[in-house]
Design a protein around this motif. Structure first.
Motif, PDB file in Angstrom:
ATOM      1  N   GLY A  31       0.847  -1.173   0.000  1.00  0.00           N
ATOM      2  CA  GLY A  31       0.000   0.000   0.000  1.00  0.00           C
ATOM      3  C   GLY A  31       0.887   1.228   0.000  1.00  0.00           C
ATOM      4  O   GLY A  31       2.033   1.177  -0.482  1.00  0.00           O
TER       5      GLY A  31
ATOM      6  N   SER B 294      -3.136   9.585   5.175  1.00  0.00           N
ATOM      7  CA  SER B 294      -3.740   8.416   4.553  1.00  0.00           C
ATOM      8  C   SER B 294      -2.720   7.295   4.422  1.00  0.00           C
ATOM      9  O   SER B 294      -1.521   7.543   4.244  1.00  0.00           O
ATOM     10  N   SER B 295      -3.222   6.070   4.517  1.00  0.00           N
ATOM     11  CA  SER B 295      -2.359   4.903   4.346  1.00  0.00           C
ATOM     12  C   SER B 295      -3.215   3.712   3.967  1.00  0.00           C
ATOM     13  O   SER B 295      -4.407   3.653   4.297  1.00  0.00           O
ATOM     14  N   THR B 296      -2.600   2.766   3.285  1.00  0.00           N
ATOM     15  CA  THR B 296      -3.288   1.539   2.882  1.00  0.00           C
ATOM     16  C   THR B 296      -2.322   0.372   3.043  1.00  0.00           C
ATOM     17  O   THR B 296      -1.142   0.555   3.328  1.00  0.00           O
ATOM     18  N   GLY B 297      -2.831  -0.844   2.844  1.00  0.00           N
ATOM     19  CA  GLY B 297      -1.985  -2.025   2.834  1.00  0.00           C
ATOM     20  C   GLY B 297      -1.260  -2.250   4.159  1.00  0.00           C
ATOM     21  O   GLY B 297      -1.745  -1.905   5.242  1.00  0.00           O
TER      22      GLY B 297
ATOM     23  N   ASN C 291      -0.798   0.651   6.496  1.00  0.00           N
ATOM     24  CA  ASN C 291      -1.905   0.955   7.381  1.00  0.00           C
ATOM     25  C   ASN C 291      -2.034  -0.069   8.501  1.00  0.00           C
ATOM     26  O   ASN C 291      -2.205   0.287   9.672  1.00  0.00           O
TER      27      ASN C 291
ATOM     28  N   THR D 142       3.013   3.367  -6.171  1.00  0.00           N
ATOM     29  CA  THR D 142       2.701   3.860  -4.835  1.00  0.00           C
ATOM     30  C   THR D 142       3.501   5.113  -4.489  1.00  0.00           C
ATOM     31  O   THR D 142       3.071   5.908  -3.640  1.00  0.00           O
TER      32      THR D 142
ATOM     33  N   HIS E   6      -4.677  10.326  -7.767  1.00  0.00           N
ATOM     34  CA  HIS E   6      -5.674   9.418  -7.193  1.00  0.00           C
ATOM     35  C   HIS E   6      -6.978   9.486  -7.988  1.00  0.00           C
ATOM     36  O   HIS E   6      -7.605   8.451  -8.263  1.00  0.00           O
TER      37      HIS E   6
ATOM     38  N   ASN F  16      -7.264  -4.257  -5.116  1.00  0.00           N
ATOM     39  CA  ASN F  16      -6.373  -5.393  -4.862  1.00  0.00           C
ATOM     40  C   ASN F  16      -7.182  -6.639  -5.196  1.00  0.00           C
ATOM     41  O   ASN F  16      -7.877  -7.202  -4.344  1.00  0.00           O
TER      42      ASN F  16
ATOM     43  N   LEU G 261      -4.253  -7.508   6.258  1.00  0.00           N
ATOM     44  CA  LEU G 261      -5.107  -6.726   5.377  1.00  0.00           C
ATOM     45  C   LEU G 261      -6.525  -7.302   5.432  1.00  0.00           C
ATOM     46  O   LEU G 261      -6.706  -8.519   5.523  1.00  0.00           O
TER      47      LEU G 261
END
Length: 485
Positions: A89, A97-100, A103, A179, A194, A207, A314
């Motif tokens: 992520g 903000s964060s993902t994967g 996060n 990323t 984005h 994903n 995740l």
């Protein structure tokens, strides 16, 4: 002491005890939750002073932080960014903000979680600069690259699992995205990028390995239905089923099912369950599903992981075998059509469970949280999920799946010198291009890898593509990478 003073003393003591318990809870038990609360501005500002820890695969950092000349002090940088995007992520302090993995392990990576407490004390006394903890993942870089390269030019995903442990070895999804562009501190540029990615009809932000718009699993689900039959104790792989060239769905008028080639499942008026799996015949599997009933199939599917919310860490979109299917829908589920949907992770778990003697393990992506001195702050262990089949039943099913790769409907996954067990799928989508699948494991007797591949949009071939021609060769490359072939 008068009765009134004694009573007041007890009340004051109770208040002090309550205050002690509440403050202890806040400072110890609930400290991590409070520290990671998005509204906790102090924690966020403190984290800017800390160099974020790395995300590590095969002892190599795939996500690191370097000094930056702005208020955030450090810039997150990703290597092979598109390949690892579904795993890492991204982290962006400017947009909070964060993902994967960024996060899921933010508390550790940012150095603001409880795991970093003692390391921070040591740094205060030693005068060293603050640094977050690092996360060692279970993934195999060679398997990941094989999956990523195999998917190039396609819209799909690959998941590979170590059957005996549940450790995820590969998680690739295409099309990907860089990323680094979403980790930039230039918020205007990030918002524009984005928006562009979100508007792309190919959905690169999905994903597909664990989420997105789930697909019908097609004939790969026949493995689940066969397992349900074996688990019932009323069926073996030598059990026979009627073998017509057309099958009328129960309780319907004019709705029929055929095998992919339009003929019967081998010669003869009957066929065996083993033959139906090897040749990937739809009609006998539909007949079998109706005989078993949707409750029995759902029970087995759920033992493989369907209808379960997994966090690996995740969040995984649950694969679905719905309740209350009528007879026609149950028949369609016999070959993975109708209302059944699945992620590649789920279908990899199906293969892994069969290959692991009928035992399904919980999937996981992390091995350990470590400090910059390589000290282990948290170790992750294997965890069993369910026992679907006994060892003898699993061996029998494995033998049939090996035949399917050697001389049946899954020959695209054959590897010289290696017994590969596998099943293809070519799922219909209501007149749209087919969804193409493969799931399997190797070496068949003692597997070190189970893999699932999904290719959407017919692999660019509309309704002429097949799971054997397009998905199986990708799985073969991943298996070879894990086995060192």
């Amino acid at each position: 002491m008068t009765k009134e003073l004694r009573r007041l003393s007890f009340v004051i003591l109770a208040m002090f005890v309550s205050l002690f318990v509440a403050s202890s809870w806040i400072q110890v038990v609930d400290a991590d939750n409070l520290a990671q609360n998005p509204a906790n501005t102090r924690t966020r500002l403190d984290s800017y002073q800390i160099q974020r820890g790395s995300i590590i695969v095969d002892d190599t950092a795939i996500a690191t932080s370097i000094p930056a000349s702005d208020r955030y002090q450090y810039q997150r940088v990703y290597s092979d960014a598109e390949m690892w995007a579904p795993v890492t992520g991204y982290f962006n302090p400017a947009l909070q903000s964060s993902t994967g993995i960024e996060n899921a392990f933010n508390a550790d990576l940012s150095g603001t979680g409880s795991n970093a407490f003692f390391s921070e004390i040591e740094r205060i006394f030693s005068g060293q600069s603050a640094q977050g903890l690092s996360v060692k993942l279970t993934l195999d870089a060679k398997a990941q690259r094989a999956a990523w390269e195999g998917l190039q030019g396609l819209q799909g995903a690959v998941v590979a699992i170590e059957p005996a442990t549940g450790r995820i070895l590969a998680m690739a999804s295409t099309p990907g995205f860089d990323t680094n562009t979403l980790a930039s501190h230039d918020t205007v540029a990030v918002d524009a990028e984005h928006d562009r990615l979100a508007a792309d009809p190919r959905k690169p932000l999905y994903n597909r390995a664990i989420a997105g718009n789930l697909n019908p699993p097609g004939s790969t689900f026949k493995v689940v239905v066969a397992a349900a039959a074996l688990a019932s104790g009323d069926w073996t792989l030598d059990s026979t089923l009627p073998n017509p060239a057309r099958y009328a769905l129960p309780d319907t008028i004019g709705r029929e099912v055929s095998n992919a080639w339009g003929g019967t499942c081998g010669d003869g008026k009957t066929t065996t369950l083993a033959q139906a799996l090897k040749l990937s015949c739809n009609i006998p599997m539909a007949e079998l599903a109706v005989e078993l009933g949707d409750d029995a199939i759902r029970e087995t599917a759920e033992k493989f992981g369907f209808n379960t919310d997994f966090e690996i860490p995740l969040a995984v979109t649950p694969s679905s075998y719905p309740e209350g299917l009528d007879a026609p829908q149950t028949a369609l589920s016999g070959f993975g059509q109708g209302k059944v949907t699945a992620t590649p992770l789920q279908m990899a778990m199906v293969s892994a469970g069969v290959g692991n003697g009928g035992a399904v393990m919980k999937p996981r992506m992390a091995d350990a949280v470590i400090g910059d001195d390589f000290a282990v702050h948290k170790q992750f262990t294997d965890e069993a999920f369910e026992q679907v089949l006994d060892a003898e039943q699993a061996r029998a099913l494995t033998a049939v799946l090996v035949e399917g790769v050697e001389s049946g409907a899954a020959t695209g996954a054959r590897i010289d010198g290696v017994d590969v067990a596998g099943k293809t799928g070519t799922a219909e989508n209501g007149g749209k291009p087919y969804t193409l699948w493969f799931t399997g494991f190797a070496p068949a007797e003692n597997p070190t890898v189970a893999v699932a591949v999904v290719v959407e949009d017919g692999g660019g071939k509309g309704q002429s593509g097949s799971g054997n021609a397009i998905a199986a060769p990708i799985a073969k490359k991943v298996i070879e990478a894990v086995l060192g072939k």
